[in-house]
Design a protein around this motif. Structure first.
Motif, short mmCIF file in Angstrom:
data_model
loop_
_atom_site.label_atom_id
_atom_site.label_comp_id
_atom_site.label_asym_id
_atom_site.label_seq_id
_atom_site.Cartn_x
_atom_site.Cartn_y
_atom_site.Cartn_z
N ILE A 24 4.35 -2.63 5.55
CA ILE A 24 3.78 -3.77 6.28
C ILE A 24 4.88 -4.74 6.69
O ILE A 24 4.91 -5.21 7.84
CB ILE A 24 2.70 -4.46 5.43
CG1 ILE A 24 1.44 -3.60 5.40
CG2 ILE A 24 2.39 -5.87 5.95
CD1 ILE A 24 0.37 -4.07 4.44
N VAL A 25 5.79 -5.03 5.78
CA VAL A 25 6.90 -5.94 6.10
C VAL A 25 7.72 -5.37 7.25
O VAL A 25 8.06 -6.10 8.20
CB VAL A 25 7.78 -6.19 4.85
CG1 VAL A 25 9.07 -6.90 5.23
CG2 VAL A 25 7.00 -7.00 3.81
N GLN A 26 8.04 -4.08 7.20
CA GLN A 26 8.80 -3.45 8.28
C GLN A 26 8.08 -3.58 9.62
O GLN A 26 8.69 -3.90 10.64
CB GLN A 26 9.06 -1.99 7.97
CG GLN A 26 10.05 -1.76 6.85
CD GLN A 26 10.14 -0.30 6.46
OE1 GLN A 26 9.51 0.58 7.05
NE2 GLN A 26 10.94 -0.02 5.43
N LYS A 27 6.77 -3.32 9.60
CA LYS A 27 6.00 -3.38 10.84
C LYS A 27 5.96 -4.80 11.39
O LYS A 27 6.12 -5.01 12.60
CB LYS A 27 4.59 -2.85 10.61
CG LYS A 27 3.82 -2.63 11.88
CD LYS A 27 2.61 -1.77 11.65
CE LYS A 27 2.04 -1.32 12.99
NZ LYS A 27 0.97 -0.37 12.84
N LEU A 28 5.75 -5.78 10.52
CA LEU A 28 5.70 -7.17 10.97
C LEU A 28 7.07 -7.63 11.48
O LEU A 28 7.16 -8.34 12.48
CB LEU A 28 5.21 -8.09 9.85
CG LEU A 28 3.73 -7.97 9.50
CD1 LEU A 28 3.42 -8.78 8.26
CD2 LEU A 28 2.85 -8.38 10.66
N GLU A 29 8.14 -7.22 10.79
CA GLU A 29 9.48 -7.62 11.21
C GLU A 29 9.87 -6.99 12.54
O GLU A 29 10.66 -7.56 13.28
CB GLU A 29 10.50 -7.26 10.13
CG GLU A 29 10.44 -8.18 8.93
CD GLU A 29 11.45 -7.82 7.86
OE1 GLU A 29 11.99 -6.68 7.86
OE2 GLU A 29 11.71 -8.68 7.00
N SER A 30 9.30 -5.83 12.85
CA SER A 30 9.64 -5.17 14.11
C SER A 30 9.09 -5.93 15.31
O SER A 30 9.62 -5.81 16.42
CB SER A 30 9.10 -3.74 14.13
OG SER A 30 7.70 -3.73 14.36
N GLY A 31 8.03 -6.70 15.10
CA GLY A 31 7.43 -7.47 16.18
C GLY A 31 6.68 -6.63 17.20
O GLY A 31 6.35 -7.10 18.28
N ARG A 32 6.42 -5.39 16.87
CA ARG A 32 5.78 -4.48 17.82
C ARG A 32 4.26 -4.42 17.69
O ARG A 32 3.60 -3.84 18.54
CB ARG A 32 6.35 -3.08 17.68
CG ARG A 32 7.81 -3.04 18.06
CD ARG A 32 8.34 -1.65 18.05
NE ARG A 32 9.76 -1.68 18.44
CZ ARG A 32 10.64 -0.80 18.06
NH1 ARG A 32 10.27 0.21 17.31
NH2 ARG A 32 11.88 -0.90 18.44
N ALA A 33 3.71 -5.02 16.65
CA ALA A 33 2.26 -4.96 16.47
C ALA A 33 1.59 -6.07 17.27
O ALA A 33 2.10 -7.19 17.33
CB ALA A 33 1.93 -5.11 14.98
N PRO A 34 0.46 -5.78 17.89
CA PRO A 34 -0.28 -6.82 18.59
C PRO A 34 -0.72 -7.91 17.61
O PRO A 34 -0.81 -7.66 16.40
CB PRO A 34 -1.49 -6.08 19.16
CG PRO A 34 -1.18 -4.63 19.07
CD PRO A 34 -0.17 -4.47 17.99
N LEU A 35 -1.02 -9.08 18.11
CA LEU A 35 -1.36 -10.23 17.27
C LEU A 35 -2.50 -9.93 16.31
O LEU A 35 -2.38 -10.20 15.11
CB LEU A 35 -1.69 -11.44 18.14
CG LEU A 35 -2.06 -12.71 17.37
CD1 LEU A 35 -0.91 -13.16 16.48
CD2 LEU A 35 -2.47 -13.81 18.33
N ALA A 36 -3.59 -9.39 16.80
CA ALA A 36 -4.75 -9.12 15.94
C ALA A 36 -4.39 -8.16 14.81
O ALA A 36 -4.78 -8.35 13.66
CB ALA A 36 -5.91 -8.56 16.76
N GLU A 46 -0.91 -9.63 1.83
CA GLU A 46 -1.20 -10.67 0.83
C GLU A 46 -1.98 -10.09 -0.35
O GLU A 46 -1.70 -10.41 -1.50
CB GLU A 46 -1.97 -11.83 1.46
CG GLU A 46 -1.10 -12.75 2.28
CD GLU A 46 -0.07 -13.50 1.45
OE1 GLU A 46 -0.41 -14.00 0.35
OE2 GLU A 46 1.09 -13.57 1.88
N ALA A 47 -2.96 -9.23 -0.06
CA ALA A 47 -3.74 -8.59 -1.11
C ALA A 47 -2.85 -7.67 -1.95
O ALA A 47 -2.95 -7.64 -3.19
CB ALA A 47 -4.91 -7.82 -0.51
N LEU A 48 -1.97 -6.93 -1.29
CA LEU A 48 -1.04 -6.04 -2.01
C LEU A 48 -0.09 -6.84 -2.89
O LEU A 48 0.18 -6.47 -4.04
CB LEU A 48 -0.26 -5.18 -1.01
CG LEU A 48 -1.06 -4.10 -0.31
CD1 LEU A 48 -0.31 -3.60 0.92
CD2 LEU A 48 -1.37 -2.95 -1.25
N LYS A 49 0.43 -7.94 -2.37
CA LYS A 49 1.35 -8.80 -3.13
C LYS A 49 0.66 -9.34 -4.38
O LYS A 49 1.22 -9.30 -5.48
CB LYS A 49 1.83 -9.94 -2.25
CG LYS A 49 2.72 -10.95 -2.95
CD LYS A 49 3.09 -12.07 -1.97
CE LYS A 49 3.75 -13.22 -2.66
NZ LYS A 49 2.82 -14.16 -3.25
#
Length: 83
Positions: A24-36, A46-49
């Motif tokens: 998840i961190v990698q995906k968020l840091e890549s900035g390639r995921a749409p906002l939703a 957050e649940a995993l953390k």
């Protein structure tokens, strides 16, 4: 009790939860995921953390200090926080 979208997190081992959190961190840091999608995966992160933190606290509570004899043999155990 109502089930949430992240109830499956509670069944994961620490290692599995941590692996998912890293992805998840990698995906968020890549900035390639749409906002939703970013919001949804952030919420799962957050649940995993929280789950990982709970598992770590549980493990820490179970740690025992082994008392060794002069010969290096275990002669007893006591809770880690015992003095």
């Amino acid at each position: 009790m109502a089930e949430t979208a992240h109830d499956d997190v509670k069944t994961l081992s620490f290692e599995a939860a941590l692996e998912q959190l890293e992805l998840i961190v990698q995906k968020l840091e890549s900035g390639r995921a749409p906002l939703a999608e970013s919001i949804a995966i952030y919420e799962r992160g957050e649940a995993l953390k929280a789950h990982c933190e709970t598992l770590l606290r549980t493990a820490e509570a179970r740690i025992e200090k082994i008392t060794l004899s002069r010969e290096g043999k275990a002669v007893g155990v006591e809770p880690l926080d015992a003095n």
